[in-house]
Write a protein that holds these residues in place. Structure first.
Motif, PDB file in Angstrom:
ATOM      1  N   LYS A  28     -30.006  -2.686 -21.241  1.00 54.14           N
ATOM      2  CA  LYS A  28     -30.178  -3.626 -19.907  1.00 54.14           C
ATOM      3  C   LYS A  28     -29.154  -2.922 -18.838  1.00 54.14           C
ATOM      4  O   LYS A  28     -28.016  -2.596 -18.852  1.00 54.14           O
ATOM      5  CB  LYS A  28     -29.574  -4.996 -20.390  1.00 54.14           C
ATOM      6  N   GLY A  29     -29.751  -2.638 -17.720  1.00 53.54           N
ATOM      7  CA  GLY A  29     -29.206  -2.245 -16.384  1.00 53.54           C
ATOM      8  C   GLY A  29     -28.842  -3.835 -15.634  1.00 53.54           C
ATOM      9  O   GLY A  29     -29.315  -4.868 -15.895  1.00 53.54           O
ATOM     10  N   ASP A  30     -28.408  -3.249 -14.418  1.00 54.36           N
ATOM     11  CA  ASP A  30     -28.080  -4.616 -13.341  1.00 54.36           C
ATOM     12  C   ASP A  30     -29.424  -5.011 -12.815  1.00 54.36           C
ATOM     13  O   ASP A  30     -29.399  -6.163 -12.439  1.00 54.36           O
ATOM     14  CB  ASP A  30     -27.133  -3.802 -12.478  1.00 54.36           C
ATOM     15  N   ASN A  31     -30.634  -4.227 -12.763  1.00 56.67           N
ATOM     16  CA  ASN A  31     -31.796  -4.601 -12.151  1.00 56.67           C
ATOM     17  C   ASN A  31     -32.814  -4.934 -13.253  1.00 56.67           C
ATOM     18  O   ASN A  31     -33.616  -6.116 -12.900  1.00 56.67           O
ATOM     19  CB  ASN A  31     -32.384  -3.633 -11.243  1.00 56.67           C
ATOM     20  N   TRP A  32     -32.907  -4.464 -14.376  1.00 53.09           N
ATOM     21  CA  TRP A  32     -34.146  -4.671 -15.113  1.00 53.09           C
ATOM     22  C   TRP A  32     -33.671  -3.934 -16.435  1.00 53.09           C
ATOM     23  O   TRP A  32     -32.738  -3.288 -16.682  1.00 53.09           O
ATOM     24  CB  TRP A  32     -35.520  -4.031 -14.663  1.00 53.09           C
ATOM     25  N   SER A  33     -34.722  -4.220 -17.639  1.00 48.48           N
ATOM     26  CA  SER A  33     -34.258  -3.836 -19.027  1.00 48.48           C
ATOM     27  C   SER A  33     -35.490  -3.047 -19.718  1.00 48.48           C
ATOM     28  O   SER A  33     -36.456  -3.275 -19.219  1.00 48.48           O
ATOM     29  CB  SER A  33     -33.839  -4.836 -19.738  1.00 48.48           C
ATOM     30  N   LEU A  34     -35.278  -2.257 -20.779  1.00 47.95           N
ATOM     31  CA  LEU A  34     -36.170  -1.777 -21.113  1.00 47.95           C
ATOM     32  C   LEU A  34     -36.240  -1.923 -22.965  1.00 47.95           C
ATOM     33  O   LEU A  34     -34.724  -2.057 -23.142  1.00 47.95           O
ATOM     34  CB  LEU A  34     -36.689  -0.487 -20.751  1.00 47.95           C
ATOM     35  N   ALA A  35     -37.110  -1.916 -23.653  1.00 49.32           N
ATOM     36  CA  ALA A  35     -36.853  -1.734 -25.162  1.00 49.32           C
ATOM     37  C   ALA A  35     -37.673  -0.573 -25.659  1.00 49.32           C
ATOM     38  O   ALA A  35     -38.029   0.397 -24.649  1.00 49.32           O
ATOM     39  CB  ALA A  35     -37.761  -2.742 -25.594  1.00 49.32           C
ATOM     40  N   ILE A  36     -36.994  -0.248 -26.649  1.00 47.83           N
ATOM     41  CA  ILE A  36     -37.327   1.279 -27.404  1.00 47.83           C
ATOM     42  C   ILE A  36     -37.958   0.966 -28.813  1.00 47.83           C
ATOM     43  O   ILE A  36     -37.397   0.221 -29.639  1.00 47.83           O
ATOM     44  CB  ILE A  36     -36.248   1.961 -27.705  1.00 47.83           C
ATOM     45  N   ASP A  37     -39.426   1.175 -28.600  1.00 48.07           N
ATOM     46  CA  ASP A  37     -40.144   0.974 -29.772  1.00 48.07           C
ATOM     47  C   ASP A  37     -40.893  -0.581 -29.906  1.00 48.07           C
ATOM     48  O   ASP A  37     -40.013  -1.208 -29.420  1.00 48.07           O
ATOM     49  CB  ASP A  37     -39.912   1.364 -31.087  1.00 48.07           C
ATOM     50  N   ALA A  38     -42.117  -0.599 -30.308  1.00 52.11           N
ATOM     51  CA  ALA A  38     -42.700  -2.075 -30.016  1.00 52.11           C
ATOM     52  C   ALA A  38     -42.888  -2.716 -31.416  1.00 52.11           C
ATOM     53  O   ALA A  38     -43.290  -3.855 -31.496  1.00 52.11           O
ATOM     54  CB  ALA A  38     -44.153  -1.861 -29.460  1.00 52.11           C
ATOM     55  N   GLY A  39     -42.399  -2.045 -32.401  1.00 55.21           N
ATOM     56  CA  GLY A  39     -42.485  -2.847 -33.758  1.00 55.21           C
ATOM     57  C   GLY A  39     -43.726  -2.843 -34.733  1.00 55.21           C
ATOM     58  O   GLY A  39     -44.450  -2.046 -34.269  1.00 55.21           O
ATOM     59  N   HIS A  40     -43.383  -3.336 -35.853  1.00 53.87           N
ATOM     60  CA  HIS A  40     -44.730  -3.060 -36.874  1.00 53.87           C
ATOM     61  C   HIS A  40     -45.720  -4.172 -36.498  1.00 53.87           C
ATOM     62  O   HIS A  40     -46.940  -3.854 -37.066  1.00 53.87           O
ATOM     63  CB  HIS A  40     -44.204  -3.385 -38.182  1.00 53.87           C
ATOM     64  N   SER A  41     -45.384  -5.179 -35.972  1.00 51.82           N
ATOM     65  CA  SER A  41     -46.506  -6.239 -35.503  1.00 51.82           C
ATOM     66  C   SER A  41     -46.106  -7.289 -34.664  1.00 51.82           C
ATOM     67  O   SER A  41     -44.946  -7.047 -34.409  1.00 51.82           O
ATOM     68  CB  SER A  41     -46.831  -7.083 -36.877  1.00 51.82           C
ATOM     69  N   THR A 139     -37.457   9.963 -15.812  1.00 53.29           N
ATOM     70  CA  THR A 139     -35.923   9.382 -15.707  1.00 53.29           C
ATOM     71  C   THR A 139     -36.432   7.902 -15.036  1.00 53.29           C
ATOM     72  O   THR A 139     -36.851   7.766 -14.031  1.00 53.29           O
ATOM     73  CB  THR A 139     -34.894  10.186 -15.129  1.00 53.29           C
ATOM     74  N   PHE A 140     -35.613   6.748 -15.606  1.00 53.19           N
ATOM     75  CA  PHE A 140     -35.465   5.468 -15.114  1.00 53.19           C
ATOM     76  C   PHE A 140     -34.107   5.060 -14.749  1.00 53.19           C
ATOM     77  O   PHE A 140     -33.045   5.333 -15.276  1.00 53.19           O
ATOM     78  CB  PHE A 140     -35.948   4.454 -16.126  1.00 53.19           C
ATOM     79  N   ASP A 141     -33.775   4.349 -13.647  1.00 50.25           N
ATOM     80  CA  ASP A 141     -32.496   4.019 -13.179  1.00 50.25           C
ATOM     81  C   ASP A 141     -32.842   2.274 -13.201  1.00 50.25           C
ATOM     82  O   ASP A 141     -33.568   1.662 -12.552  1.00 50.25           O
ATOM     83  CB  ASP A 141     -32.424   4.150 -11.787  1.00 50.25           C
ATOM     84  N   LEU A 142     -32.131   1.795 -14.319  1.00 47.53           N
ATOM     85  CA  LEU A 142     -32.158   0.589 -14.512  1.00 47.53           C
ATOM     86  C   LEU A 142     -31.428  -0.377 -13.833  1.00 47.53           C
ATOM     87  O   LEU A 142     -31.145  -1.692 -13.853  1.00 47.53           O
ATOM     88  CB  LEU A 142     -31.833   0.195 -16.093  1.00 47.53           C
ATOM     89  N   VAL A 147     -31.949   6.220 -17.827  1.00 45.23           N
ATOM     90  CA  VAL A 147     -32.402   6.473 -19.136  1.00 45.23           C
ATOM     91  C   VAL A 147     -33.481   7.484 -18.610  1.00 45.23           C
ATOM     92  O   VAL A 147     -34.437   7.555 -18.078  1.00 45.23           O
ATOM     93  CB  VAL A 147     -33.352   5.237 -19.659  1.00 45.23           C
ATOM     94  N   ARG A 148     -33.404   8.575 -19.550  1.00 49.40           N
ATOM     95  CA  ARG A 148     -34.307   9.689 -19.642  1.00 49.40           C
ATOM     96  C   ARG A 148     -35.205   9.652 -20.975  1.00 49.40           C
ATOM     97  O   ARG A 148     -34.825   9.305 -21.923  1.00 49.40           O
ATOM     98  CB  ARG A 148     -33.629  11.074 -19.723  1.00 49.40           C
TER      99      ARG A 148
END
Length: 225
Positions: A28-41, A139-142, A147-148
């Protein structure tokens, strides 16, 4: 299951061995967030999102995929926002999407007992490719948190993507340090190339797909076993 906080910007839902569920990361950054991997189901994704909501964290706008294996990707159809993967990863997803839609899920379910547990009761298997493809590095600036995402050769798969949260000095490795799932072979040349990439990024902490966060030295030692 509980959401664990790893550092200023990072949380994760821990791995589970019975259904071969990997760690799911959240940044989570100040502006937006990302997840790492989408899971099994989709069930895996729903449980992850429920934990985020309990902590008052917004759902991710972007999900980054570390490699194509089903336990990291077959929840893509259920994620919030967009999903990004490298071109090789997407190729594997398209191949499995075609197989399952043409022939049904029997070949997939036969791979391992953990898959049959995740999809027990005749649960539908849905494969969706990524929305965004990248090659090399991005590279993303959250917002106060960079995040690279970096493609890398690895002994586990041909399509590994590493996710490095620069400000926290944490590197998500996916399953890249392990041996080849299908053959059990761990190619030393590929280990050396991955090790060089890890050293170039210079993280303090590494998060492997199915293990607890450890100092980088521990991941490198495991890689070279």
């Amino acid at each position: 299951m509980e959401l664990k906080k790893l550092s200023e910007h990072i949380w994760f839902m821990p791995y589970e061995s019975e259904r071969d569920r990997p760690n799911l990361g959240y940044v989570k950054g100040d502006n937006w967030s990302l997840a790492i991997d989408a899971g099994h189901s989709d069930n895996h994704v729903k449980e992850f999102y429920s934990l985020l909501e309990t902590e008052g964290l917004p759902l991710p706008s972007l999900t980054v995929i570390t490699h194509w294996h089903w336990d990291h990707t077959f929840g893509i159809h259920a994620v919030n926002g967009l999903c990004i993967a490298n071109e090789k990863t997407n190729g594997h997803l398209l191949e499995w999407k075609s197989k399952i839609e043409t022939n049904g899920p029997a070949e997939f379910l036969a791979i391992h007992e953990s898959i049959r547990k995740e999809y027990a009761g005749g649960k539908e298997v849905i494969v969706k490719p990524a929305d965004i493809l990248f090659s090399g590095e991005m590279t993303f600036d959250l917002g106060g948190c960079r995040v690279r995402i970096v493609e890398s050769e690895s002994p586990h798969t041909e399509d590994s993507t590493l996710v490095y949260i620069e400000d926290d000095k944490v590197l998500f490795l996916g399953d890249s340090t392990g041996d080849d799932f299908m053959t059990g072979i761990k190619d030393m040349d590929l280990c050396q190339k991955l090790g060089a990439k890890i050293k170039m990024l210079n993280p303090e902490t590494c998060m492997e797909g199915h293990w607890v966060p450890v100092p980088t030295e521990d991941s490198l030692e495991e890689l070279y076993k």
